[in-house]
Design a protein around this motif. Structure first.
Motif, PDB file in Angstrom:
ATOM      1  N   ARG A 175      73.479 -63.619 -10.468  1.00  0.00           N
ATOM      2  CA  ARG A 175      72.521 -63.573 -11.560  1.00  0.00           C
ATOM      3  C   ARG A 175      73.244 -63.290 -12.869  1.00  0.00           C
ATOM      4  O   ARG A 175      74.326 -62.699 -12.892  1.00  0.00           O
ATOM      5  N   ASN A 255      70.055 -81.161 -10.634  1.00  0.00           N
ATOM      6  CA  ASN A 255      70.220 -79.733 -10.903  1.00  0.00           C
ATOM      7  C   ASN A 255      70.957 -79.468 -12.214  1.00  0.00           C
ATOM      8  O   ASN A 255      71.914 -80.165 -12.568  1.00  0.00           O
ATOM      9  N   LEU A 258      74.527 -73.374 -14.763  1.00  0.00           N
ATOM     10  CA  LEU A 258      75.054 -72.424 -15.739  1.00  0.00           C
ATOM     11  C   LEU A 258      76.558 -72.658 -15.830  1.00  0.00           C
ATOM     12  O   LEU A 258      77.249 -72.636 -14.808  1.00  0.00           O
ATOM     13  N   ASP A 338      82.400 -65.885  -7.093  1.00  0.00           N
ATOM     14  CA  ASP A 338      80.992 -66.289  -7.071  1.00  0.00           C
ATOM     15  C   ASP A 338      80.668 -67.493  -7.957  1.00  0.00           C
ATOM     16  O   ASP A 338      79.905 -68.376  -7.567  1.00  0.00           O
ATOM     17  N   TRP A 339      81.237 -67.519  -9.172  1.00  0.00           N
ATOM     18  CA  TRP A 339      80.811 -68.520 -10.141  1.00  0.00           C
ATOM     19  C   TRP A 339      81.543 -69.846 -10.022  1.00  0.00           C
ATOM     20  O   TRP A 339      81.115 -70.838 -10.618  1.00  0.00           O
ATOM     21  N   ASN A 344      76.203 -71.883  -6.620  1.00  0.00           N
ATOM     22  CA  ASN A 344      75.888 -70.548  -7.145  1.00  0.00           C
ATOM     23  C   ASN A 344      75.516 -70.577  -8.617  1.00  0.00           C
ATOM     24  O   ASN A 344      75.019 -69.587  -9.156  1.00  0.00           O
ATOM     25  N   ARG A 345      75.776 -71.704  -9.287  1.00  0.00           N
ATOM     26  CA  ARG A 345      75.513 -71.783 -10.729  1.00  0.00           C
ATOM     27  C   ARG A 345      74.244 -72.566 -11.048  1.00  0.00           C
ATOM     28  O   ARG A 345      73.959 -72.828 -12.220  1.00  0.00           O
ATOM     29  N   LEU A 347      70.846 -73.289 -12.216  1.00  0.00           N
ATOM     30  CA  LEU A 347      69.840 -72.582 -13.012  1.00  0.00           C
ATOM     31  C   LEU A 347      68.451 -73.136 -12.758  1.00  0.00           C
ATOM     32  O   LEU A 347      67.451 -72.428 -12.864  1.00  0.00           O
ATOM     33  N   ASP A 375      64.958 -71.113 -12.745  1.00  0.00           N
ATOM     34  CA  ASP A 375      64.805 -70.124 -11.684  1.00  0.00           C
ATOM     35  C   ASP A 375      64.846 -68.737 -12.322  1.00  0.00           C
ATOM     36  O   ASP A 375      65.899 -68.267 -12.741  1.00  0.00           O
ATOM     37  N   ARG A 376      63.679 -68.088 -12.426  1.00  0.00           N
ATOM     38  CA  ARG A 376      63.615 -66.784 -13.085  1.00  0.00           C
ATOM     39  C   ARG A 376      64.563 -65.768 -12.460  1.00  0.00           C
ATOM     40  O   ARG A 376      65.146 -64.931 -13.155  1.00  0.00           O
ATOM     41  N   LYS A 378      67.392 -66.130 -11.368  1.00  0.00           N
ATOM     42  CA  LYS A 378      68.772 -66.327 -11.823  1.00  0.00           C
ATOM     43  C   LYS A 378      69.052 -65.557 -13.108  1.00  0.00           C
ATOM     44  O   LYS A 378      70.194 -65.215 -13.417  1.00  0.00           O
TER      45      LYS A 378
END
Length: 557
Positions: A175, A255, A258, A338-339, A344-345, A347, A375-376, A378
């Motif tokens: 997040r 998709n 981020l 993670d990123w 995982n990115r 949004l 996606d809130r 996130k």
């Protein structure tokens, strides 16, 4: 596109010196091709320097009342009649800036000297951009004469016409974290990982291309869904057909991510640079502490006390820097673990994106937008809605000074305590053209800000006369000419307002009213002299009639 490169034998060609130095001071250093107006005098003397120019907006001239309605489009017809392959048509003034300006607080300067040194502002200028080596000086001269004749139809006789070489550019898991205070160890790197406006976005289809999200929008109609807004050319690549895209649940999602892959790399590199700088400070502090410890072994009581106090102070500074390094290392590990994974990115996914269209409706604006569901979860618990992070490049005092808080202006900018400027309301069409604000010199002014992927937070000056831009595509015969709201750079000493990668950024005035969404820029280099945007009052109407009738800005956090 025909190309008739100018030649030094052209009777209307300017000298090489004038071509290269006439626009000295502008960020992209455009080349002058041809101009009307007074004769140019080159710098003279053994230490001669070019007098620098800054772009200035136009609000208080008769051209403002006729340009957006029909005069601008009649100028386009003149250029097309002369087969001029123009890229942009702007209406500006140029402020002449002294190389070495006298200090503002110099009290013993006599009145005549002050008047002599007062910066000169040029006549209003129709500033036409053309592709490099595409247009002869004679062709520019002939077109300029017809434009001057056209202006006489409107009883306008005090306007110059300039041609310059210039491009029009419209580029494109875990997040998010809370925005941090200025004394946080992550302040210089964490911005792209917070949910404030200026969010760096990409797509799963094109993870190496990045852009900027403009705004959060609420779906309305009793729904709690949250949307994101950006340019279509950020969300959907140019290699895809320019068709209306509507999401269907049975089809694969497009998709939105981020951060692009480049953003991740840049962020990791920024963290490494910060760690390296802090590590050097650690070595210096440890060396100082050893020196103070040796002094504490001495016999002079005063020197021992002084050394002890210095050691304690140095130890506190060392502890602080080591905490910063630890925090940066934790963030670096999070990025690497993670990123880096695309999944995982994610949004959200694109819901609707009409085809890019130009000259839409009676205003003939550009339609280049896409809406995606966000996606809130996130956004994390740092989500505060539509707020622009004013950044740390300028201190609050420096930021307020640029906003004329210390002049004779009739309005002031209030710097938010948390550095986050809330966006509330929309600048109406009439206020974009005739703002009720004045700068410290008493001139009409509309100061605006944006936070984008490429240049972060910048301040600019909106123009009251909209510009005309043209894109050229070899695979289509449709008219690619539109009118755009335009932002010029604040001054020659400040950074540019935008660069490629800032597309999609929201542009707001310093009271937080939304003005438009950034779509592109123009200049001889990627450092834009002019930034273009679609007015938001019009854009919101288009979004509502294209599938989102209840959409609004009242985002619930």
């Amino acid at each position: 596109m025909s190309s008739t490169a100018s030649s030094t034998s052209d009777v209307y060609a300017v000298s090489r010196a004038e071509a290269q130095s006439y626009y000295a001071g502008l960020h992209s250093a455009p080349t002058l091709l041809y101009r009307t107006g007074k004769e140019w005098s080159p710098p003279s003397g053994p230490e001669a320097q070019c007098r620098l120019k800054e772009l200035r907006e136009v609000f208080d001239h008769p051209i403002t009342t006729v340009w957006n309605n029909d005069l601008g489009w009649r100028v386009v017809k003149v250029l097309d009649a002369h087969t001029i392959p123009f890229t942009t048509v702007d209406v500006v003034r140029f402020k002449m800036v002294e190389v070495d300006e006298a200090p503002e607080d110099e009290e013993d300067t006599d009145k005549e000297t002050v008047e002599a040194n007062k910066p000169v502002v040029s006549p209003v200028t129709i500033w036409i951009g053309v592709f490099p080596e595409s247009t002869s000086a004679t062709a520019a001269h002939d077109a300029a004469q017809d434009i001057l004749a056209l202006l006489k139809d409107y009883q306008i006789t005090d306007v110059d016409v300039d041609f310059r070489e210039s491009f029009y550019m419209c580029e494109a898991g875990p997040r998010l974290l809370k925005p941090v205070s200025v004394d946080d160890p992550l302040i210089d790197v964490v911005g792209p990982l917070t949910p404030t406006l200026g969010l760096h976005i990409s797509t799963k289809a094109r993870p190496d291309a990045g852009g900027t999200m403009a705004l959060y929008l609420a779906q309305g109609g009793g729904s709690e869904k949250l949307f994101g807004l950006s340019c279509r050319h950020v969300l959907i690549g140019s290699k895809e057909a320019n068709n209306d895209y509507v999401y269907h649940p049975s089809a694969p999602r497009k998709n939105v991510l981020l951060l692009s892959n480049r953003d991740i790399t840049d962020l990791v590199n920024s963290i490494e640079i910060n760690i390296t700088g802090h590590s050097t400070a650690v070595k210096n502090y440890r060396k100082e502490i050893k020196g103070f410890e040796e002094r504490e072994k001495g016999t002079n009581a005063g020197d021992v006390m002084e050394a002890k106090a210095a050691r304690i102070e140095a130890q506190a500074l060392l502890d602080d820097v080591e905490k910063k390094i630890d925090a940066l290392r934790v963030l670096r590990k999070q990025l690497n673990n993670d990123w880096n994974r695309l999944q995982n990115r994610v949004l959200g996914h694109i819901l609707r994106s009409p085809p890019i269209s130009v000259s839409v409706g009676r205003h003939r604006f550009t339609e280049d937008w896409g809406v995606f569901e966000v996606d809130r979860a996130k956004l994390g618990d740092g989500f505060q809605g539509n707020k622009i992070d004013l950044g740390t490049k300028l201190t609050p005092e420096e930021f307020k000074k640029k906003c004329f808080a210390l002049g004779d202006a009739n309005w002031e900018f209030t710097y938010p305590e948390d550095r986050l400027l809330p966006l509330m309301g929309i600048i109406p069409d009439n206020a974009l053209r005739t703002p009720n604000m004045w700068d410290s010199d008493g001139e009409p002014c509309l100061l605006v800000i944006k936070n984008g992927n490429a240049t972060n937070t910048t301040i600019g000056r909106a123009n009251g006369v909209f510009s005309i831009v043209r894109e050229y595509f070899t695979d289509t015969s449709i008219d690619q000419t539109s009118m755009e709201w335009v932002i010029i750079n604040y001054d020659s000493k400040s950074e540019v307002f935008s660069k490629p990668g800032d597309s999609g950024s929201v542009i707001a005035d310093i009271h937080g009213r939304i003005g438009g969404m950034l779509t592109g820029g123009s200049g001889k280099t990627p450092s834009s002299d002019m930034t273009y945007a679609t007015p938001f009052w019009w854009l919101l109407e288009r979004i509502k009639v294209n599938g989102f009738p209840n959409v609004h800005l009242g985002v619930v956090t």
